[in-house]
Design an enzyme around this catalytic site. Sequence first.
Site, PDB file in Angstrom:
ATOM      1  N   ASP A  52       0.831  -1.207   0.000  1.00 20.37           N
ATOM      2  CA  ASP A  52       0.000   0.000   0.000  1.00 20.37           C
ATOM      3  C   ASP A  52       0.864   1.256   0.000  1.00 20.37           C
ATOM      4  O   ASP A  52       0.346   2.366  -0.114  1.00 20.37           O
ATOM      5  CB  ASP A  52      -1.003  -0.008   1.154  1.00 20.37           C
ATOM      6  CG  ASP A  52      -0.359  -0.097   2.534  1.00 20.37           C
ATOM      7  OD1 ASP A  52       0.888  -0.076   2.622  1.00 20.37           O
ATOM      8  OD2 ASP A  52      -1.107  -0.196   3.526  1.00 20.37           O
ATOM      9  N   SER A  53       2.183   1.072   0.068  1.00 21.51           N
ATOM     10  CA  SER A  53       3.100   2.199  -0.160  1.00 21.51           C
ATOM     11  C   SER A  53       2.901   2.796  -1.547  1.00 21.51           C
ATOM     12  O   SER A  53       3.260   3.949  -1.795  1.00 21.51           O
ATOM     13  CB  SER A  53       4.552   1.738  -0.003  1.00 21.51           C
ATOM     14  OG  SER A  53       4.783   0.544  -0.735  1.00 21.51           O
ATOM     15  N   ASP A  91      -1.221  -6.400  -0.568  1.00 22.36           N
ATOM     16  CA  ASP A  91      -1.387  -5.687   0.705  1.00 22.36           C
ATOM     17  C   ASP A  91      -2.853  -5.273   0.867  1.00 22.36           C
ATOM     18  O   ASP A  91      -3.378  -4.530   0.031  1.00 22.36           O
ATOM     19  CB  ASP A  91      -0.495  -4.446   0.689  1.00 22.36           C
ATOM     20  CG  ASP A  91       0.137  -4.145   2.033  1.00 22.36           C
ATOM     21  OD1 ASP A  91      -0.245  -4.780   3.032  1.00 22.36           O
ATOM     22  OD2 ASP A  91       1.009  -3.266   2.076  1.00 22.36           O
ATOM     23  N   LYS A 121      -1.327  -9.592   2.778  1.00 19.47           N
ATOM     24  CA  LYS A 121      -0.629  -9.082   3.959  1.00 19.47           C
ATOM     25  C   LYS A 121      -1.544  -8.180   4.770  1.00 19.47           C
ATOM     26  O   LYS A 121      -2.278  -7.366   4.205  1.00 19.47           O
ATOM     27  CB  LYS A 121       0.634  -8.309   3.566  1.00 19.47           C
ATOM     28  CG  LYS A 121       1.466  -7.848   4.782  1.00 19.47           C
ATOM     29  CD  LYS A 121       2.798  -7.262   4.363  1.00 19.47           C
ATOM     30  CE  LYS A 121       2.681  -5.845   3.859  1.00 19.47           C
ATOM     31  NZ  LYS A 121       2.231  -4.903   4.933  1.00 19.47           N
ATOM     32  N   GLU A 123      -1.590  -5.859   8.691  1.00 19.25           N
ATOM     33  CA  GLU A 123      -0.687  -5.225   9.647  1.00 19.25           C
ATOM     34  C   GLU A 123      -1.147  -5.402  11.091  1.00 19.25           C
ATOM     35  O   GLU A 123      -2.325  -5.584  11.375  1.00 19.25           O
ATOM     36  CB  GLU A 123      -0.577  -3.720   9.342  1.00 19.25           C
ATOM     37  CG  GLU A 123       0.133  -3.417   8.033  1.00 19.25           C
ATOM     38  CD  GLU A 123       0.406  -1.932   7.855  1.00 19.25           C
ATOM     39  OE1 GLU A 123       0.964  -1.579   6.806  1.00 19.25           O
ATOM     40  OE2 GLU A 123       0.084  -1.123   8.754  1.00 19.25           O
ATOM     41  N   GLU A 190       9.256  -4.331  10.538  1.00 20.35           N
ATOM     42  CA  GLU A 190       9.697  -3.033  10.020  1.00 20.35           C
ATOM     43  C   GLU A 190      10.176  -2.103  11.123  1.00 20.35           C
ATOM     44  O   GLU A 190       9.511  -1.942  12.152  1.00 20.35           O
ATOM     45  CB  GLU A 190       8.558  -2.355   9.251  1.00 20.35           C
ATOM     46  CG  GLU A 190       8.940  -0.996   8.671  1.00 20.35           C
ATOM     47  CD  GLU A 190       7.919  -0.431   7.707  1.00 20.35           C
ATOM     48  OE1 GLU A 190       8.140   0.701   7.219  1.00 20.35           O
ATOM     49  OE2 GLU A 190       6.906  -1.100   7.438  1.00 20.35           O
TER      50      GLU A 190
END
Length: 289
Positions: A52-53, A91, A121, A123, A190
């Site tokens: 999602d970056s 993501d 993915k 978070e 991260e």
Amino acid sequence: MSVHAAPRKRVTLGALAAKKDAGEPIVMVTAYDHPGAQIVEAAGVDVVLVGDSGAMTVLGYDSTVPVTVDEMLMLTKAVRRGLTAPLLVGDLPFGSYEASDGQAIATAQRFIKEADCDLVKIERGGTSVERARALVAAGIPVVGHVGLTPQTATALGGYRAQGRTAEAARAVIDDALALQDAGCSLLVVEAVPSEVTQALVPLLDIPVIGIGAGPDADGQVLVFHDLLGLYDGGAAKFVKRYAHLRTDAVAGVAAYAEEVRSGVYPAPEHSYSMPAEEAAQLREMTAAR
């Protein structure tokens, strides 16, 4: 630097587990479009994350939060069309899985069915552990993500390293262990001190992919636009530039603009022509009008 010209075998989760057992580092990188996918495919990476970056690096948002499921699916489908060998991770964006197990499964199923992802993915620990468990129970392989989690960076005090005290580090490790227990196949860690990764990796059976987590992770991931110097934004401490393509791209476009304005481009070799008799006939036709 050589690239892989011959087709490679498709990467599997079993192959990644074997790499971990053998101490062979796993290479993950992000990609957000078809040309980028073709580049990382040719470079021989193991895993590709449509992160999602891309909200910031490709779509121009100020953070990852605004990006939608449909936008992420568009990017992920484009990447899939450029990949053959690497595993593809999609993501799940903020707001698309947190509310309930049902919401998480419905969103993840779209990434598997519509974009042909190998894994999705999510978070954080906490309630995300239960979401991971539900996804795995539904037959969807999951990548967990602990430490700095950009979707909830505000709650963590901004984009800064996590786990810098023993108590905070223990919380990161507890989340990681809980995600493994929930059935996650991989874990991204991260922006944590190297000491946290050193303590964590021996406790986990699943591969740990670090980003700003030191050299002791089972693999590393970086953002495509960061490592190639394409993104005109601030870089985190852990980013290393392996190329400076934005500088080259600006210079190239500026040279093109100058040649257009000066009349140098297009030259005869860049232009099509007609047979002489056809050109003469065309001149006669247009002169008669």
